[in-house]
Each structure stands twice: as C-alpha cells, then as structure tokens.
Design an enzyme around this catalytic site. Structure first.
Site, mmCIF file in Angstrom:
data_model
loop_
_atom_site.group_PDB
_atom_site.id
_atom_site.type_symbol
_atom_site.label_atom_id
_atom_site.label_comp_id
_atom_site.label_asym_id
_atom_site.label_seq_id
_atom_site.Cartn_x
_atom_site.Cartn_y
_atom_site.Cartn_z
ATOM 1 N N LYS A 15 0.852 -1.207 0.000
ATOM 2 C CA LYS A 15 0.000 0.000 0.000
ATOM 3 C C LYS A 15 0.880 1.246 0.000
ATOM 4 O O LYS A 15 0.621 2.202 -0.733
ATOM 5 C CB LYS A 15 -0.942 -0.023 1.212
ATOM 6 C CG LYS A 15 -2.059 -1.043 1.042
ATOM 7 C CD LYS A 15 -2.852 -1.286 2.317
ATOM 8 C CE LYS A 15 -3.788 -2.481 2.119
ATOM 9 N NZ LYS A 15 -4.463 -2.902 3.341
ATOM 10 N N GLN A 53 -4.475 -1.556 9.460
ATOM 11 C CA GLN A 53 -4.308 -2.882 8.857
ATOM 12 C C GLN A 53 -4.884 -3.950 9.787
ATOM 13 O O GLN A 53 -4.521 -4.029 10.958
ATOM 14 C CB GLN A 53 -2.814 -3.139 8.575
ATOM 15 C CG GLN A 53 -2.542 -4.434 7.846
ATOM 16 C CD GLN A 53 -3.175 -4.480 6.454
ATOM 17 O OE1 GLN A 53 -3.102 -3.532 5.691
ATOM 18 N NE2 GLN A 53 -3.824 -5.595 6.138
ATOM 19 N N ASP A 109 -11.121 2.691 3.799
ATOM 20 C CA ASP A 109 -11.367 1.254 3.629
ATOM 21 C C ASP A 109 -12.868 0.965 3.495
ATOM 22 O O ASP A 109 -13.255 -0.134 3.109
ATOM 23 C CB ASP A 109 -10.826 0.481 4.847
ATOM 24 C CG ASP A 109 -9.461 -0.140 4.583
ATOM 25 O OD1 ASP A 109 -9.141 -0.378 3.403
ATOM 26 O OD2 ASP A 109 -8.727 -0.379 5.554
#
Ligand code: NDP
Length: 281
Positions: free
Chosen positions: A52, A96, A119
C-alpha cells in the site's frame, strides 16, 4: 478455454487515473495523505502494508506510517486515531487488520472519522451503501464492479451468486450487484446444495477463504467467475478459492490469482484517498 480478466492491467488504468488526479491537485497546492497504522509484525500484514505504501509513492500520495507494538493498549490505538481524525492534512486512515486479540476491531473501526474511512468499513459507510447514499465503498467489492464494467461484462438483469457473506467482501458485494440491477443470491456455509446454487450464476463471485474449493462442477458453462481468495500453497505459489485450471475449462471468463482481484483492491483504496481530499477542498 475461458477468457482471462486481467486485474493487473485494469488496476494499472485506475492507478493512472488516480495519479493524474493527484497531480492536478498538487498543481493547486494540495497533497493527498494516507495514514497507515500497523499493530505488531504479522508477516502477511507487513506485505500488505508495504504494498500500500509503495503504491501511494507511485501515485504521488503521501503515506504516513504508524508502526505500533503488538502490546499497545486499545486506548493507545484509539487515542492515535483520535489525533489523526483531527489533523486536516490527513485524508485517509487505514488500520491494517487483523488486530491482536486484546483489541476490538469493531471499536477501532468505529473510532475512525467516516470521512477518512478510506477502507469503507465504518458502520456509517456500510449504512450509506445499504441506503444508496454517498460514502466510501470497500476496495475489494468496488474493485470487482470495476473489473466487470471495464471488461465489458454487463451486470444488469444477470443472475449473480456471491459465495461468502463477510462484512468486507460478501455482503457489500451483494449490495453493489443489487445496485447494478443484478438478481443476487448470497451463499454461505449453511447453504444447501451449493453447486446447484452456484450453477445458476451468470456471474459467480467466490470469497470463501478455502483454497481451490470451487471446481468446474460448481460453474455453469460460459459463466464469469471472479475469485477473491488468496492463499499461499506449500510450494509458495499463490492460489485462489477457485480451482483455476479446472474452472477455466467451463467458465467463459475468469480472474487469475495472482493478478485478478488483488490489484484492484489497492487501486480502489488509492481512488478513495483522492476522493477524500477532493471532498475536503
Ligand atoms: P471470511 O472468512 O470472513 O468469510 C468467508 C465466508 O465464506 C463466510 O461467509 C463463510 O460462511 C463462507 N464459507 C466458508 N466455507 C464455506 C463453504 N464450505 N461453503 C459456502 N460458504 C462457505 O473471508 P473474507 O470474506 O474476509 O475473505 C475471503 C477470501 O478472500 C480469503 O481467502 C481472503 O484472504 C480473500 N480476500 C482477498 C482480498 C483481495 O484483495 N483479493 C481482500 C479480502 C479478502 P459463514 O458466514 O456461514 O461462516
């Protein structure tokens, strides 16, 4: 043999579009910034976080890393999220997953400002998806819609079967397909006669988390098969939830693993970061 849907190439198109958007904002003096939080050193998480951050750098998005010790308290993590929520220069906050067992993922996700939840996991954004309001869409299902559209595969009126009902893939996937006017069936571990259900699908989306579970007998001849699963086999090669070699004989089109859905997830995350900055101008 099935046509291969090239997720890597389609993700590259999307990333190029994002890069152009980021450059335009930069020319006006605006920087797009993603804060990435990792707790502990889970090897798979390290790979995802590295990818990422690398993609951010390629697209001109600034990433700020917060690498926290495995034993950080939930309060400590929530306090950091609170600070990042307040910082006007931060457009996206990514935590994460998975988190260590002593930290509640639900509480952590709920603490992120929904306007920075790139997200798309916050209950506000999940609700927005259900009611068709504007909000951030989760990268994997949103990426699959892009894969289908950009491959010229129509969704309207099609029979779609989604195998898996997780909050991050199966459920939002079903909702997005519904919004595209598909007839949607969601299958899960309690579904009876799974192969009979999946064989109805014009478009079959598989997110079960079981290596090579879906074989040719689950697939209607000519169907489009999208494989969300990612598994590392003993020989270190990656495979999906779909038995690619077997299903390629029956399907009309199929995504490979790697190079199918995976690259789309990151590309859509980057698109969300850009969108977040645009919204706060
Ligand atoms: P989860 O484990 O959260 O969900 C799996 C789902 O599959 C559950 O709904 C479960 O049903 C269902 N299921 C399990 N076994 C069966 C079975 N035998 N028959 C029918 N349904 C079954 O997984 P995720 O959705 O998070 O992820 C799925 C896969 O996708 C994983 O391999 C993951 O690594 C991968 N992934 C890939 C991403 C990418 O970017 N490419 C992103 C996210 C995930 P029930 O609800 O009844 O338990």
């Amino acid at each position: 043999m099935a046509k291969i849907i090239d997720g890597k190439a389609i993700a590259a198109q999307i990333k190029e579009e994002v890069k152009n958007g980021v450059e335009k904002l930069a020319a006006q003096g605006h920087t797009v910034t993603l804060a990435v939080i990792q707790v502990g050193e889970d090897p798979a998480s390290c790979v995802y976080v590295r990818n990422k951050k690398k993609t951010c750098a390629q697209l001109g998005i600034q990433s700020i890393s917060h690498e926290l010790a495995e034993d950080i308290s939930e309060e400590g993590l929530l306090a950091l999220i609170g600070e990042l929520n307040q910082k006007p220069e931060v457009d996206g906050i990514l935590v994460q997953l998975p988190l260590p067992a002593h930290i509640s993922e639900k509480r952590v996700i709920a603490a992120i400002d929904p306007k920075k939840d790139v997200d798309g996991f916050h209950p506000y954004n999940c609700g927005a998806l259900m009611t068709g309001e504007k909000g951030f869409l989760p990268g994997t299902p949103a990426g699959i819609i892009q894969l289908l559209k950009r491959s010229g595969i129509g969704i309207d009126g099609k029979e779609c079967v989604v195998v898996g009902r997780s909050n991050i893939v199966g459920k939002p996937m079903a909702q997005l397909l519904l919004m595209e006017n598909a007839t949607v069936t969601v299958a899960h571990s309690h579904t009876r006669n799974l192969a009979q259900v999946t064989r109805r699908a014009d478009i079959l989306i598989v997110a079960v988390g079981k290596p090579k579970m879906i074989t040719g007998e689950y697939v209607k001849p000519g169907a489009v098969v999208i494989d969300v699963g990612i598994h590392r086999m003993e020989n270190q090669k990656l495979c999906g939830d779909v038995d690619f070699d077997d299903v390629s004989e029956t399907a009309g089109a199929i995504t490979p693993v790697p190079g199918g859905v995976g690259p789309m997830t990151i590309a859509m995350l980057m698109a969300n970061c850009l969108e977040s900055r645009r919204m706060r101008l």
